[in-house]
Motif scaffolding. Structure first.
Motif, PDB file in Angstrom:
ATOM      1  N   HIS A 140      42.318 -52.320 -64.291  1.00 43.67           N
ATOM      2  CA  HIS A 140      41.407 -52.838 -65.308  1.00 43.67           C
ATOM      3  C   HIS A 140      41.785 -54.203 -65.866  1.00 43.67           C
ATOM      4  O   HIS A 140      40.992 -54.795 -66.600  1.00 43.67           O
ATOM      5  CB  HIS A 140      41.273 -51.829 -66.454  1.00 43.67           C
ATOM      6  CG  HIS A 140      40.734 -50.512 -66.000  1.00 43.67           C
ATOM      7  ND1 HIS A 140      39.483 -50.367 -65.443  1.00 43.67           N
ATOM      8  CD2 HIS A 140      41.292 -49.285 -65.982  1.00 43.67           C
ATOM      9  CE1 HIS A 140      39.293 -49.099 -65.119  1.00 43.67           C
ATOM     10  NE2 HIS A 140      40.376 -48.419 -65.424  1.00 43.67           N
ATOM     11  N   ASN A 141      42.981 -54.697 -65.542  1.00 42.82           N
ATOM     12  CA  ASN A 141      43.457 -55.986 -66.057  1.00 42.82           C
ATOM     13  C   ASN A 141      43.313 -56.033 -67.573  1.00 42.82           C
ATOM     14  O   ASN A 141      42.922 -57.029 -68.154  1.00 42.82           O
ATOM     15  CB  ASN A 141      42.704 -57.149 -65.388  1.00 42.82           C
ATOM     16  CG  ASN A 141      43.294 -58.518 -65.712  1.00 42.82           C
ATOM     17  OD1 ASN A 141      42.564 -59.462 -65.951  1.00 42.82           O
ATOM     18  ND2 ASN A 141      44.610 -58.641 -65.740  1.00 42.82           N
ATOM     19  N   ALA A 142      43.636 -54.905 -68.203  1.00 45.92           N
ATOM     20  CA  ALA A 142      43.451 -54.796 -69.649  1.00 45.92           C
ATOM     21  C   ALA A 142      44.711 -54.365 -70.386  1.00 45.92           C
ATOM     22  O   ALA A 142      44.780 -54.515 -71.599  1.00 45.92           O
ATOM     23  CB  ALA A 142      42.333 -53.792 -69.950  1.00 45.92           C
ATOM     24  N   GLY A 143      45.712 -53.872 -69.673  1.00 48.05           N
ATOM     25  CA  GLY A 143      46.913 -53.365 -70.326  1.00 48.05           C
ATOM     26  C   GLY A 143      48.183 -53.898 -69.694  1.00 48.05           C
ATOM     27  O   GLY A 143      48.727 -54.932 -70.097  1.00 48.05           O
TER      28      GLY A 143
ATOM     29  N   SER B 244      57.285 -73.224 -66.645  1.00 48.56           N
ATOM     30  CA  SER B 244      58.002 -73.266 -65.376  1.00 48.56           C
ATOM     31  C   SER B 244      57.389 -72.368 -64.298  1.00 48.56           C
ATOM     32  O   SER B 244      57.748 -72.468 -63.129  1.00 48.56           O
ATOM     33  CB  SER B 244      59.474 -72.890 -65.581  1.00 48.56           C
ATOM     34  OG  SER B 244      59.592 -71.534 -65.963  1.00 48.56           O
ATOM     35  N   VAL B 245      56.466 -71.484 -64.694  1.00 46.35           N
ATOM     36  CA  VAL B 245      55.819 -70.571 -63.756  1.00 46.35           C
ATOM     37  C   VAL B 245      54.326 -70.568 -64.051  1.00 46.35           C
ATOM     38  O   VAL B 245      53.916 -70.562 -65.212  1.00 46.35           O
ATOM     39  CB  VAL B 245      56.385 -69.143 -63.897  1.00 46.35           C
ATOM     40  CG1 VAL B 245      55.648 -68.156 -62.998  1.00 46.35           C
ATOM     41  CG2 VAL B 245      57.875 -69.107 -63.608  1.00 46.35           C
ATOM     42  N   GLU B 246      53.506 -70.576 -62.997  1.00 44.62           N
ATOM     43  CA  GLU B 246      52.072 -70.411 -63.178  1.00 44.62           C
ATOM     44  C   GLU B 246      51.798 -68.908 -63.248  1.00 44.62           C
ATOM     45  O   GLU B 246      52.142 -68.165 -62.329  1.00 44.62           O
ATOM     46  CB  GLU B 246      51.296 -71.026 -62.022  1.00 44.62           C
ATOM     47  CG  GLU B 246      49.800 -70.898 -62.206  1.00 44.62           C
ATOM     48  CD  GLU B 246      49.010 -71.507 -61.063  1.00 44.62           C
ATOM     49  OE1 GLU B 246      47.790 -71.300 -61.048  1.00 44.62           O
ATOM     50  OE2 GLU B 246      49.605 -72.170 -60.197  1.00 44.62           O
ATOM     51  N   VAL B 247      51.193 -68.473 -64.343  1.00 47.48           N
ATOM     52  CA  VAL B 247      50.971 -67.051 -64.595  1.00 47.48           C
ATOM     53  C   VAL B 247      49.500 -66.720 -64.376  1.00 47.48           C
ATOM     54  O   VAL B 247      48.614 -67.375 -64.931  1.00 47.48           O
ATOM     55  CB  VAL B 247      51.388 -66.680 -66.033  1.00 47.48           C
ATOM     56  CG1 VAL B 247      51.180 -65.189 -66.286  1.00 47.48           C
ATOM     57  CG2 VAL B 247      52.836 -67.076 -66.298  1.00 47.48           C
ATOM     58  N   ARG B 248      49.262 -65.674 -63.573  1.00 46.26           N
ATOM     59  CA  ARG B 248      47.908 -65.216 -63.281  1.00 46.26           C
ATOM     60  C   ARG B 248      47.860 -63.701 -63.466  1.00 46.26           C
ATOM     61  O   ARG B 248      48.868 -63.023 -63.275  1.00 46.26           O
ATOM     62  CB  ARG B 248      47.537 -65.533 -61.834  1.00 46.26           C
ATOM     63  CG  ARG B 248      47.683 -66.992 -61.464  1.00 46.26           C
ATOM     64  CD  ARG B 248      47.597 -67.172 -59.972  1.00 46.26           C
ATOM     65  NE  ARG B 248      47.529 -68.585 -59.626  1.00 46.26           N
ATOM     66  CZ  ARG B 248      47.415 -69.030 -58.390  1.00 46.26           C
ATOM     67  NH1 ARG B 248      47.350 -68.187 -57.374  1.00 46.26           N
ATOM     68  NH2 ARG B 248      47.350 -70.324 -58.149  1.00 46.26           N
ATOM     69  N   SER B 249      46.683 -63.191 -63.796  1.00 48.73           N
ATOM     70  CA  SER B 249      46.497 -61.739 -63.815  1.00 48.73           C
ATOM     71  C   SER B 249      45.057 -61.427 -63.453  1.00 48.73           C
ATOM     72  O   SER B 249      44.160 -62.240 -63.678  1.00 48.73           O
ATOM     73  CB  SER B 249      46.866 -61.148 -65.183  1.00 48.73           C
ATOM     74  OG  SER B 249      45.905 -61.505 -66.156  1.00 48.73           O
ATOM     75  N   ALA B 250      44.862 -60.237 -62.871  1.00 48.09           N
ATOM     76  CA  ALA B 250      43.526 -59.842 -62.446  1.00 48.09           C
ATOM     77  C   ALA B 250      43.501 -58.333 -62.234  1.00 48.09           C
ATOM     78  O   ALA B 250      44.543 -57.680 -62.223  1.00 48.09           O
ATOM     79  CB  ALA B 250      43.139 -60.557 -61.152  1.00 48.09           C
TER      80      ALA B 250
ATOM     81  N   LYS C 193      39.973 -60.176 -65.740  1.00 48.49           N
ATOM     82  CA  LYS C 193      39.348 -60.948 -64.666  1.00 48.49           C
ATOM     83  C   LYS C 193      39.344 -60.133 -63.386  1.00 48.49           C
ATOM     84  O   LYS C 193      40.272 -59.364 -63.133  1.00 48.49           O
ATOM     85  CB  LYS C 193      40.133 -62.240 -64.420  1.00 48.49           C
ATOM     86  CG  LYS C 193      40.121 -63.224 -65.567  1.00 48.49           C
ATOM     87  CD  LYS C 193      41.076 -64.361 -65.271  1.00 48.49           C
ATOM     88  CE  LYS C 193      41.884 -64.831 -66.451  1.00 48.49           C
ATOM     89  NZ  LYS C 193      42.549 -63.884 -67.265  1.00 48.49           N
ATOM     90  N   LEU C 194      38.338 -60.360 -62.567  1.00 47.69           N
ATOM     91  CA  LEU C 194      38.238 -59.706 -61.276  1.00 47.69           C
ATOM     92  C   LEU C 194      39.230 -60.335 -60.303  1.00 47.69           C
ATOM     93  O   LEU C 194      39.343 -61.566 -60.221  1.00 47.69           O
ATOM     94  CB  LEU C 194      36.813 -59.849 -60.727  1.00 47.69           C
ATOM     95  CG  LEU C 194      36.561 -59.214 -59.356  1.00 47.69           C
ATOM     96  CD1 LEU C 194      36.743 -57.702 -59.412  1.00 47.69           C
ATOM     97  CD2 LEU C 194      35.165 -59.569 -58.876  1.00 47.69           C
TER      98      LEU C 194
END
Length: 138
Positions: free
Chosen positions: A13-16, A32-38, A67-68
């Motif tokens: 769910h990219n919610a928790g 220093s790091v590119e952070v992504r979540s999905a 995010k999807l």
């Protein structure tokens, strides 16, 4: 590992869990790091208990939205950390993968979410140490 590695946190769910992990990494790594979540099936909003748990440690994730998971995002990430997204997570040869088995905070109260938050912090700190070592070995 590139000069500025990218880390993608993925859960259903990219919610928790993935939002807390991204929050920790942004907080601990700075720029220093590119952070992504999905997520494979994103929720409408970030879990309020996750938001509150992170607020308790001084990290604000209220501006984040689920995010999807998109193929390109995964393909261009250096490290992909999955947290229970099952077969929905794409696999790319040559990528570094970690699968973090963590309880799902969905539907849980703050007392149940705090230990998940703290376990995520421990894992993010370990990941950050490994990323730094990989860059130094470069």
């Amino acid at each position: 590992m590139p000069e500025k590695p990218s880390v993608l946190f993925v859960c259903v769910h990219n919610a928790g869990r993935s939002q807390m992990a991204a929050g920790w990494l942004r907080h601990l790594a700075g720029d220093s790091v590119e952070v992504r979540s999905a997520g494979s099936a994103p929720a409408d909003q970030v879990n309020p208990a996750a938001v509150e748990a992170m607020r308790e440690v001084g990290i604000d994730i209220t501006d984040q939205t689920p995010k999807l998971l998109e193929w390109e995002t995964a393909e261009t990430s250096d490290v992909i950390v999955t947290m229970g997204c099952g077969d929905a997570c794409p696999v790319f040869p040559g990528k570094r993968y970690e699968d973090w088995q963590l309880d799902d905070p969905a539907g849980q109260g703050i007392d149940a979410v705090r230990p998940i938050r703290d376990e995520i912090r421990t894992r993010v700190e370990k990941l950050l140490t490994e990323l730094a070592a990989g860059q130094a070995a470069g």
